[in-house]
Design an enzyme around this catalytic site. Structure first.
Site, mmCIF file in Angstrom:
data_model
loop_
_atom_site.group_PDB
_atom_site.id
_atom_site.type_symbol
_atom_site.label_atom_id
_atom_site.label_comp_id
_atom_site.label_asym_id
_atom_site.label_seq_id
_atom_site.Cartn_x
_atom_site.Cartn_y
_atom_site.Cartn_z
ATOM 1 N N VAL A 58 0.829 -1.281 -0.009
ATOM 2 C CA VAL A 58 -0.101 -0.066 -0.086
ATOM 3 C C VAL A 58 0.983 1.077 -0.158
ATOM 4 C CG1 VAL A 58 -2.129 -1.073 1.120
ATOM 5 C CG2 VAL A 58 -0.194 -0.064 2.411
ATOM 6 N N TYR A 59 2.078 1.193 0.183
ATOM 7 C CA TYR A 59 3.156 2.449 0.322
ATOM 8 C C TYR A 59 2.771 2.929 -1.181
ATOM 9 C CZ TYR A 59 4.998 0.830 4.852
ATOM 10 O OH TYR A 59 5.305 0.353 5.992
#
Length: 348
Positions: free
Chosen positions: A61-62
């Protein structure tokens, strides 16, 4: 740079781990954390590796997956031998609009690892971590899915992040009962100004033999000592993203206690904060992130700081957690506990 075994495994990881949350952000939350693109991020990766770091942590998700892409391309561009680096990533967060594009279900985990491997340009992930607790998915389903990944070689070891002690213990019990791959590490928030995990999580880690990876060791930059009157430095991460939550009076007291120690050692306050963590026996690796090479160099230098017993006692005194049940009951039972340990041949 020391290299320590991860939990009960034979996998050795550096005591500092390069975090990649500053890679790739371009909008919303991620732009506030970091916007490093390929060339800038690659320079930091090379700098970390040149200084003995063999451990890199990222997540799907970064920056919407861009962090993984940049990390994988950096390893390729720098021609890093695969066996010389330990790559950790995570699954759990929302990666699409579908209700099945999030959480710890078998469906999302199997989809997630496939996507992460493609972005990282790797054939396997060394440490695959569950990024949070999913109340909608049975823990057994999660650990069975992770075991599948270990057995087919896409993942070497599995870990977890941001779970309570009882949740980790339950997962370990299920894994042992069913003969599945177990969690070997926990990634958690821990700083000299935020020692909450010492109440329940640290005793569990010691009992079950899990490694501890520390995220946000400077409390989002607050413990760098560069904040005046509790205000975030212009351009700092805290200025746009005031996280993680910190009790400011406690943090400020810790910073003031670290300043004379930093001056005595001729280092920065940030290095003392990191060194304090590196002196904690339960810590395996401390994750450090940076936006600039000078920030990373300052963090890497923390491994050279050796705090004396007196300095550690002084820092413990100012940062110690207030008594809380059942902890204070355990302290009152100290003599009994010591007698029992001696009877069991385990000393004091």
């Amino acid at each position: 740079m020391r290299h320590l075994p991860l939990g009960r495994t034979g996998l050795f990881v550096s005591e500092l781990c390069l975090g990649t949350m500053t890679f790739g952000g371009s909008a919303d939350l991620w732009a506030k954390i970091g916007t490093l693109q390929q060339a800038e991020a690659e320079r930091l990766v090379g700098q970390a590796l040149d200084n003995g770091v063999n451990f890199i942590d990222t997540a799907d998700v970064y920056a919407g997956g861009v962090s993984e892409q940049i990390t994988g391309q950096a390893l390729k561009n720098l021609k890093v031998p695969r066996e010389s680096v330990v790559i950790a990533t995570k699954v759990f967060g929302e990666t699409g609009a579908s209700p099945n594009a999030r959480g710890n279900s078998r469906s999302h985990i199997l989809d997630g690892v496939k996507a992460s491997l493609k972005r990282l340009q790797l054939e396997h992930i060394d440490l695959y971590q569950i990024h949070g607790f999913d109340p909608a998915t049975p823990i057994e389903e999660t650990v069975r899915a992770l075991d599948t990944l270990v057995r087919d070689g896409r993942v070497r070891y599995v870990g977890v992040s941001n779970w309570a002690a009882w949740q980790v213990a339950k997962a370990l019990g299920i894994s042992e009962r069913l003969g599945l791959a177990r969690f070997e590490s926990l990634q958690a928030y821990y700083t000299i100004a935020g020692r909450d995990l010492e109440r329940e999580i640290v005793p569990m880690l010691k009992s079950e033999g899990l490694g501890l990876m520390v995220w946000s060791p400077l409390a989002g930059g607050l413990l760098s000592g560069k904040f005046a009157s509790g205000q975030a430095e212009a351009g700092s991460r805290r200025a746009g993203f005031d996280f993680p939550p910190v009790l400011r009076p406690r943090a400020e007291a810790c910073i003031e206690a670290m300043r004379p120690i930093a001056e005595e050692h001729e280092v920065t306050v940030a290095q003392v904060a990191l060194a304090w963590l590196l002196h904690q026996p339960q810590v395996t690796s401390v994750i450090v992130g940076a936006k600039r090479p000078d920030q990373l160099a300052d963090n890497l230098a923390a491994v050279k700081v050796r705090l004396s017993a007196d300095e550690l006692r002084a820092l413990d005194e100012v940062s110690r957690l207030p008594p809380e049940y059942p902890g204070w009951m355990f302290e009152r039972q100290g003599d009994f506990r010591r007698k029992q340990l001696r009877l069991a041949g385990r000393g004091d």
